[in-house]
Motif scaffolding. Structure first.
Motif, mmCIF file in Angstrom:
data_model
loop_
_atom_site.group_PDB
_atom_site.id
_atom_site.type_symbol
_atom_site.label_atom_id
_atom_site.label_comp_id
_atom_site.label_asym_id
_atom_site.label_seq_id
_atom_site.Cartn_x
_atom_site.Cartn_y
_atom_site.Cartn_z
ATOM 1 N N GLU A 1 -16.987 12.293 17.092
ATOM 2 C CA GLU A 1 -16.281 13.593 17.151
ATOM 3 C C GLU A 1 -16.065 14.050 18.591
ATOM 4 O O GLU A 1 -14.982 14.470 18.983
ATOM 5 N N LYS A 2 -17.129 13.961 19.382
ATOM 6 C CA LYS A 2 -17.041 14.444 20.778
ATOM 7 C C LYS A 2 -16.008 13.611 21.554
ATOM 8 O O LYS A 2 -15.285 14.118 22.402
ATOM 9 N N GLU B 1 -13.353 11.983 20.386
ATOM 10 C CA GLU B 1 -11.975 12.298 19.990
ATOM 11 C C GLU B 1 -11.537 13.645 20.566
ATOM 12 O O GLU B 1 -10.409 13.792 21.049
ATOM 13 N N GLU B 2 -12.479 14.610 20.549
ATOM 14 C CA GLU B 2 -12.195 15.941 21.102
ATOM 15 C C GLU B 2 -11.772 15.834 22.569
ATOM 16 O O GLU B 2 -10.811 16.437 23.002
ATOM 17 N N LYS B 3 -12.503 15.021 23.326
ATOM 18 C CA LYS B 3 -12.272 14.952 24.769
ATOM 19 C C LYS B 3 -11.129 14.008 25.139
ATOM 20 O O LYS B 3 -10.344 14.287 26.036
ATOM 21 N N ILE B 4 -11.040 12.864 24.468
ATOM 22 C CA ILE B 4 -10.115 11.811 24.897
ATOM 23 C C ILE B 4 -8.787 11.870 24.137
ATOM 24 O O ILE B 4 -7.756 11.413 24.628
ATOM 25 N N GLY B 5 -8.834 12.408 22.905
ATOM 26 C CA GLY B 5 -7.571 12.568 22.179
ATOM 27 C C GLY B 5 -7.272 11.476 21.175
ATOM 28 O O GLY B 5 -6.286 11.533 20.466
ATOM 29 N N TYR B 6 -8.072 10.444 21.126
ATOM 30 C CA TYR B 6 -7.961 9.448 20.052
ATOM 31 C C TYR B 6 -9.358 8.958 19.693
ATOM 32 O O TYR B 6 -10.335 9.288 20.375
ATOM 33 N N LYS B 7 -9.427 8.187 18.625
ATOM 34 C CA LYS B 7 -10.745 7.832 18.071
ATOM 35 C C LYS B 7 -11.385 6.626 18.764
ATOM 36 O O LYS B 7 -10.686 5.728 19.214
ATOM 37 N N ALA B 8 -12.715 6.621 18.771
ATOM 38 C CA ALA B 8 -13.471 5.415 19.140
ATOM 39 C C ALA B 8 -13.787 4.660 17.851
ATOM 40 O O ALA B 8 -13.691 5.236 16.771
ATOM 41 N N SER B 9 -14.142 3.365 17.962
ATOM 42 C CA SER B 9 -14.618 2.632 16.775
ATOM 43 C C SER B 9 -16.074 2.236 17.011
ATOM 44 O O SER B 9 -16.487 2.034 18.157
ATOM 45 N N PHE B 10 -16.808 2.086 15.938
ATOM 46 C CA PHE B 10 -18.239 1.757 16.047
ATOM 47 C C PHE B 10 -18.568 0.515 15.226
ATOM 48 O O PHE B 10 -18.043 0.341 14.127
ATOM 49 N N GLU C 1 -13.330 7.271 29.655
ATOM 50 C CA GLU C 1 -13.557 6.891 28.246
ATOM 51 C C GLU C 1 -14.963 6.315 28.061
ATOM 52 O O GLU C 1 -15.711 6.744 27.178
ATOM 53 N N LEU C 2 -15.312 5.329 28.900
ATOM 54 C CA LEU C 2 -16.658 4.736 28.795
ATOM 55 C C LEU C 2 -17.730 5.779 29.108
ATOM 56 O O LEU C 2 -18.754 5.859 28.426
ATOM 57 N N ASP C 3 -17.497 6.590 30.157
ATOM 58 C CA ASP C 3 -18.500 7.589 30.532
ATOM 59 C C ASP C 3 -18.709 8.612 29.415
ATOM 60 O O ASP C 3 -19.831 9.035 29.156
ATOM 61 N N THR C 4 -17.633 9.008 28.752
ATOM 62 C CA THR C 4 -17.767 9.984 27.662
ATOM 63 C C THR C 4 -18.629 9.394 26.544
ATOM 64 O O THR C 4 -19.558 10.040 26.056
#
Ligand code: GLA
Length: 393
Positions: A368-369, A371-380, A322-325
């Motif tokens: 977007e990238k 969520e595509e890879k991990i399957g749920y959203k990040a927050s900013f 997750e962090l690496d992505t």
């Protein structure tokens, strides 16, 4: 939530009357210097505008009532039984702080408290340090007033009390960075802190044209406590081996890069060797990043952030997909000078140095990238760098 709203919520919960006071302590983002604090090294954190605000009012019995605006738990602490709240899922950090304050001779006053936390819980931005420091400051202030002490509360001491609560009451052997940043933060400044001596210096972040973007993996952290404590023991093991060649050292921060090149190979276990390598090179990167900042060389600062993350991934092994992505997608965006994980790792947040004109694109594309890879959203979050713990008058 605004202070007026918090006050209204407080009155709804506990009733009207008496003086209601407010205490605040922030979370932090660490710009560089990760897993160096409990090795006696340098860190470079800054306090955020997000944090914990407490509304409180004195009571005249022996109880502390606590609730948070975003949780259902309502906790009652009997001041005679401070040691018996270790298993609470919320309220244990506060009980730990009260217990440590009491050991240092502070009187713990009975009161009603309402906590408002604007940091993501367990998101790697030191939400627990913010709770600890705000709680310590609130009770120490009340204690000083009760005992006729007019000197201001010693905020370095509050940081140490918070750390002790975490070490002794919660069982996480954390260093001093988070609580120190939360207690001693200064608006628009990061703190260069040497963690064995607690000598510190503020460094103005002249961020002209740049923003610090914090991205949260939103990964639920599991095993973080045991893995964290495991890293700490691996460092202690490295010290005990290096001591055979360098008898004067007491922590990894005492080992220079040159000495490590000479004697590092005496550490036969590859894992322990790599843990030590991370810490010793990371301390060097913090100092190099100070030079970069002094020369307004933001490009160099960004490169050091990148090198820090890579070392945390390869040698310290605290990142994860997750962090690496987040980091590797960030580095593909124009205007990103550097990107790294911040805090303990194993989930939590990254921090990236981004040109202002690229911030929107950063948030959109990395989001977007991810969520595509991990399957749920990040927050900013684009947070301001703010002051440390204080009473809001
Ligand atoms: C957590 C701990 C800190 C520090 C960082 C890693 O945030 O609370 O003391 O060790 O991890 O740098």
């Amino acid at each position: 939530m605004t202070l007026d709203k918090l006050k209204n919520e407080f009155i709804k919960l506990y009733g009207d009357g008496g003086e209601i006071r407010f205490f605040h302590a922030p979370g932090r983002v660490n710009l560089i210097g990760e897993h160096t604090d409990y090795n006696g090294g340098f860190v470079f954190p800054a306090a955020l505008s997000m944090g914990t605000t407490i509304a409180l009012r004195l009571r005249d019995d022996n109880l502390v009532h606590m609730k948070a605006t975003d949780l259902d738990d309502f906790v009652t602490i009997d001041l005679e039984k401070l040691e018996s709240y270790k298993d609470l899922s919320w309220g244990n950090y506060q009980a730990g702080v009260m217990s440590e304050l009491k050991k240092d001779g502070f009187s713990i006053c009975a009161c009603d408290m309402l906590y408002d936390d604007t940091l993501p819980h367990g998101g790697g931005l030191s939400s627990s340090a913010a709770i600890e420091v705000a709680t310590a400051l609130a009770f120490a202030t009340l204690s000083n007033e009760k005992n006729g002490i007019s000197a201001p509360v010693d905020m370095v001491k509050m940081a140490l009390i918070g750390q002790r609560a975490e070490n002794n009451y919660i069982g996480l052997n954390c260093g001093i960075m988070d609580q120190f940043a939360s207690a001693m933060g200064k608006r628009d400044c990061a703190i260069l802190l040497k963690c064995d001596t607690l000598k510190y210096d503020y460094s103005r972040l002249a961020m002209d044209g740049f923003s610090l973007i914090i991205a949260n993996t939103n990964k639920k952290r599991s095993l973080a406590t045991s893995k964290y404590n495991e890293r700490r023991s691996e460092c202690e093991e490295a010290v005990s081996i290096l001591k055979k060649s360098l008898p004067e050292i007491t922590c990894l921060a005492d080992v220079s890069l040159i000495d490590f090149e000479k004697y590092g190979k005496t550490i036969e276990n590859d894992v322990v060797y790599r843990r030590a390598k991370h810490v010793i090179t990371e301390i060097d990167r913090v100092l190099a990043s100070m030079d970069a900042l002094k020369n307004s060389n933001m490009k160099k600062f960004g490169e050091l952030m990148n090198a820090s993350h890579d070392s945390l991934k390869e040698d310290y092994e605290v990142t994860g997909i997750e962090l690496d992505t987040l980091v590797f997608e960030a580095r593909k965006i124009d205007g990103v000078l550097g990107s790294r994980m911040t805090g303990a790792g194993f989930g939590g947040c990254t921090v990236s140095l981004v040109k202002n004109e690229n911030v929107d694109e950063f948030i959109k594309t990395v989001g977007e990238k991810y969520e595509e890879k991990i399957g749920y959203k990040a927050s900013f979050y684009v947070s301001k760098i703010a002051d440390g713990g204080h009473e809001i008058k």
